[in-house]
Write a protein that holds these residues in place. Sequence first.
Motif, PDB file in Angstrom:
ATOM      1  N   LEU A 143      -0.928  23.583 -24.067  1.00  0.00           N
ATOM      2  CA  LEU A 143      -0.785  23.088 -25.281  1.00  0.00           C
ATOM      3  C   LEU A 143       0.675  22.744 -25.719  1.00  0.00           C
ATOM      4  CD1 LEU A 143      -3.358  25.188 -27.311  1.00  0.00           C
ATOM      5  CD2 LEU A 143      -3.725  23.148 -26.601  1.00  0.00           C
ATOM      6  N   CYS A 144       1.547  23.603 -25.530  1.00  0.00           N
ATOM      7  CA  CYS A 144       2.816  23.149 -25.906  1.00  0.00           C
ATOM      8  C   CYS A 144       3.488  22.281 -24.681  1.00  0.00           C
ATOM      9  CB  CYS A 144       3.835  24.561 -25.962  1.00  0.00           C
ATOM     10  SG  CYS A 144       5.363  24.079 -26.744  1.00  0.00           S
ATOM     11  N   GLY A 145       2.993  22.421 -23.609  1.00  0.00           N
ATOM     12  CA  GLY A 145       3.297  21.248 -22.523  1.00  0.00           C
ATOM     13  C   GLY A 145       3.181  19.833 -22.876  1.00  0.00           C
ATOM     14  N   GLN A 146       2.342  19.513 -23.768  1.00  0.00           N
ATOM     15  CA  GLN A 146       1.801  18.200 -24.102  1.00  0.00           C
ATOM     16  C   GLN A 146       2.724  17.680 -25.190  1.00  0.00           C
ATOM     17  OE1 GLN A 146      -0.416  17.082 -22.174  1.00  0.00           O
ATOM     18  NE2 GLN A 146      -0.615  19.403 -21.287  1.00  0.00           N
ATOM     19  N   VAL A 147       3.569  18.645 -25.820  1.00  0.00           N
ATOM     20  CA  VAL A 147       4.432  18.039 -26.795  1.00  0.00           C
ATOM     21  C   VAL A 147       5.718  19.162 -26.429  1.00  0.00           C
ATOM     22  CG1 VAL A 147       5.091  17.319 -29.204  1.00  0.00           C
ATOM     23  CG2 VAL A 147       2.915  17.710 -28.479  1.00  0.00           C
ATOM     24  N   PRO A 148       6.420  18.935 -25.365  1.00  0.00           N
ATOM     25  CA  PRO A 148       7.383  20.246 -24.809  1.00  0.00           C
ATOM     26  C   PRO A 148       8.323  20.359 -25.877  1.00  0.00           C
ATOM     27  CG  PRO A 148       7.417  18.205 -23.593  1.00  0.00           C
ATOM     28  CD  PRO A 148       6.092  17.987 -24.321  1.00  0.00           C
ATOM     29  N   GLU A 149       8.807  19.310 -26.705  1.00  0.00           N
ATOM     30  CA  GLU A 149       9.920  19.585 -27.615  1.00  0.00           C
ATOM     31  C   GLU A 149       9.506  20.369 -28.623  1.00  0.00           C
ATOM     32  OE1 GLU A 149       7.800  15.554 -28.646  1.00  0.00           O
ATOM     33  OE2 GLU A 149       8.453  16.784 -26.899  1.00  0.00           O
ATOM     34  N   MET A 150       8.185  20.823 -28.664  1.00  0.00           N
ATOM     35  CA  MET A 150       7.724  21.907 -29.777  1.00  0.00           C
ATOM     36  C   MET A 150       8.361  23.390 -29.153  1.00  0.00           C
ATOM     37  SD  MET A 150       6.741  20.536 -32.303  1.00  0.00           S
ATOM     38  CE  MET A 150       6.192  21.988 -33.283  1.00  0.00           C
ATOM     39  N   HIS A 151       8.523  23.361 -28.032  1.00  0.00           N
ATOM     40  CA  HIS A 151       8.858  24.769 -27.237  1.00  0.00           C
ATOM     41  C   HIS A 151      10.185  25.133 -28.003  1.00  0.00           C
ATOM     42  CE1 HIS A 151       8.984  27.857 -24.581  1.00  0.00           C
ATOM     43  NE2 HIS A 151      10.050  27.352 -24.017  1.00  0.00           N
ATOM     44  N   ASP A 152      11.005  24.147 -28.291  1.00  0.00           N
ATOM     45  CA  ASP A 152      12.426  24.675 -28.688  1.00  0.00           C
ATOM     46  C   ASP A 152      12.397  25.309 -29.979  1.00  0.00           C
ATOM     47  OD1 ASP A 152      13.408  23.507 -26.262  1.00  0.00           O
ATOM     48  OD2 ASP A 152      13.690  21.399 -27.214  1.00  0.00           O
ATOM     49  N   VAL A 153      11.345  24.948 -30.852  1.00  0.00           N
ATOM     50  CA  VAL A 153      11.189  25.551 -32.149  1.00  0.00           C
ATOM     51  C   VAL A 153      10.354  26.630 -31.991  1.00  0.00           C
ATOM     52  CG1 VAL A 153      11.812  23.382 -33.274  1.00  0.00           C
ATOM     53  CG2 VAL A 153       9.403  23.867 -32.905  1.00  0.00           C
ATOM     54  N   LEU A 154       9.426  26.887 -31.123  1.00  0.00           N
ATOM     55  CA  LEU A 154       8.584  27.981 -30.930  1.00  0.00           C
ATOM     56  C   LEU A 154       9.016  29.044 -30.080  1.00  0.00           C
ATOM     57  CD1 LEU A 154       5.128  25.846 -30.628  1.00  0.00           C
ATOM     58  CD2 LEU A 154       6.137  27.140 -32.684  1.00  0.00           C
ATOM     59  N   LEU A 155       8.511  29.623 -28.739  1.00  0.00           N
ATOM     60  CA  LEU A 155       8.900  30.437 -28.139  1.00  0.00           C
ATOM     61  C   LEU A 155      10.384  30.201 -27.314  1.00  0.00           C
ATOM     62  CD1 LEU A 155       5.604  31.981 -26.359  1.00  0.00           C
ATOM     63  CD2 LEU A 155       6.642  32.642 -28.355  1.00  0.00           C
ATOM     64  N   GLY A 156      10.830  28.873 -27.164  1.00  0.00           N
ATOM     65  CA  GLY A 156      12.111  28.715 -26.818  1.00  0.00           C
ATOM     66  C   GLY A 156      12.999  28.583 -27.692  1.00  0.00           C
ATOM     67  N   ASN A 157      12.788  28.978 -28.958  1.00  0.00           N
ATOM     68  CA  ASN A 157      13.897  28.904 -30.051  1.00  0.00           C
ATOM     69  C   ASN A 157      15.077  29.764 -29.592  1.00  0.00           C
ATOM     70  OD1 ASN A 157      15.396  28.881 -32.284  1.00  0.00           O
ATOM     71  ND2 ASN A 157      13.402  28.318 -33.609  1.00  0.00           N
TER      72      ASN A 157
END
Length: 517
Positions: free
Chosen positions: A229-243
């Motif tokens: 799911l996050c891979g479709q909008v990878p920039e969201m990873h930076d504010v989720l688990l990749g924050n």
Amino acid sequence: MVVVAPSNLLLVGKKVIFNHPVLLVVGLLVLSLIYNRLRPGLRSIPGPPVAAYSKLWRLHDVWKGHAHMTAINIHNKYGPVVRIGPNHVSIADPSMIPIIYGTKENFTKTGFYPIQSISWKKRPELNLFSTRDPEYHRIEKRKVGAAYSLPNLLQSEAAIDSCVELFMDRLHEFASKKEPVDLGAWLQYFAFDVVGEVTFASKLGFLEQGKDVDGMMKAIEGMLTYAALCGQVPEMHDVLLGNPLFTKLMPAMETWNQVLVFTLKAINGRASIKRDGELINADVEGRDMLSRWAYVKSNDPLKMNTRDIVVHLSTNVFAGSDTTAITLRAIIYFLCRNPDCMNRLVAEIDEGDKQGKLSHPVSHKEATSVFPYLGAVVKEAMRIHPSVGFLMERHVPVEGLEVQGYRIPAGTIVGINPWVTNRLPAFGSEPESFNPDRWLTASEDQLKEMDSIWELNFGAGSRKCIGRNISWIEIHKVIPELLRQYRVELTYPEKEWKITNHWFVQQEGLICNLTKR
């Protein structure tokens, strides 16, 4: 009547917009959507109309869990080049496989991939699969690649045999009681224990306990769902688990991530880690990967360090069972659904047994040399049900890409989905049907074309799946031994199994009756 000049109207409009932030945001959003739709180089490429405006169409499609079927349907409708996002293009032209996935790696991986990595001592650590940097990939592959070669893996064949034998014994418990068995789950238990033997020279307890040890299977399923799911909008990873804040506020991943915890527990079980977390020296190189790499580290710490070992071992645990189990389930399911194929394969195995050509259990060499129909069955099951169900995404390089009359600009994300290409006319008539004979009756030229497309199941070029030989050995050993010892039938033949695509196309519901032969 008061007449307002156009310039004054424009001035009033600007004041209204800039004095109302909501209107400004809406206006910018509308402009962004329009730009997405009319993006230069992509505006003429056909596809679902909504998809061109936003990533949300693709995100919703992935969330539903059947993106592989959507891919098949849209290519059937729109042709070999389909726009599936503002900057995403799906391609179903097999001539593009060596171009997009070539050894030069000028088509680099996208932001979809780094999401699928661990952190070690609170630092992100990319593995062979998740890294986007071709040079980093080459360096890391040189460190560990030899351990995945077929000759080196076959040094563990006796240990894999012990997994096959234990698997057969556990199935006997169901057969003797005439109880249905969730064969799909047990096939994954088997695959996990083989990974343990190859990686750590020790079974991981799945077959012995007959359950998902430490919730590993469930944990990996959750990680894949997040990545899908996050891979479709990878920039969201930076504010989720990749924050970065997440890393600072949470304990180190090695204390809570099931894959990493499980890996470290397996390493500790070998007494191969010091209290300070550093691997001890190894005086003798063993057959398993932990021993091999610890030996390299003890002889030349510059070639291999503790971080390298933990990253690569945890990758085995994460990716080593799911894809193999998916293929094993597909083989059994399609054979059960096609009794003539099942009977023909069982007859081939019985004939080899009668002629004294088989060991106990069947060896990899015997399975790949004595059973031509088995080879065709394996290929056909993997063709119809590949493990990977998404595009294998790549960025178009600076020179752009010419495909089917379209000029796709640099920076566009392109890729090929094996679920689409595995159903192309190159595979002959009725590509949706399970027909292993197509691999035995094709002309030399057609077989070469079929193989070149089918190989994409493992990836292509320098990024081809490094663990494919492990899977290949498991499949060719356990399937003939299973059918040699048991008659396998679906318990509920009137029911279809459940398929969910979250990057890997997982199956549920392979419930079978086993009868000892």
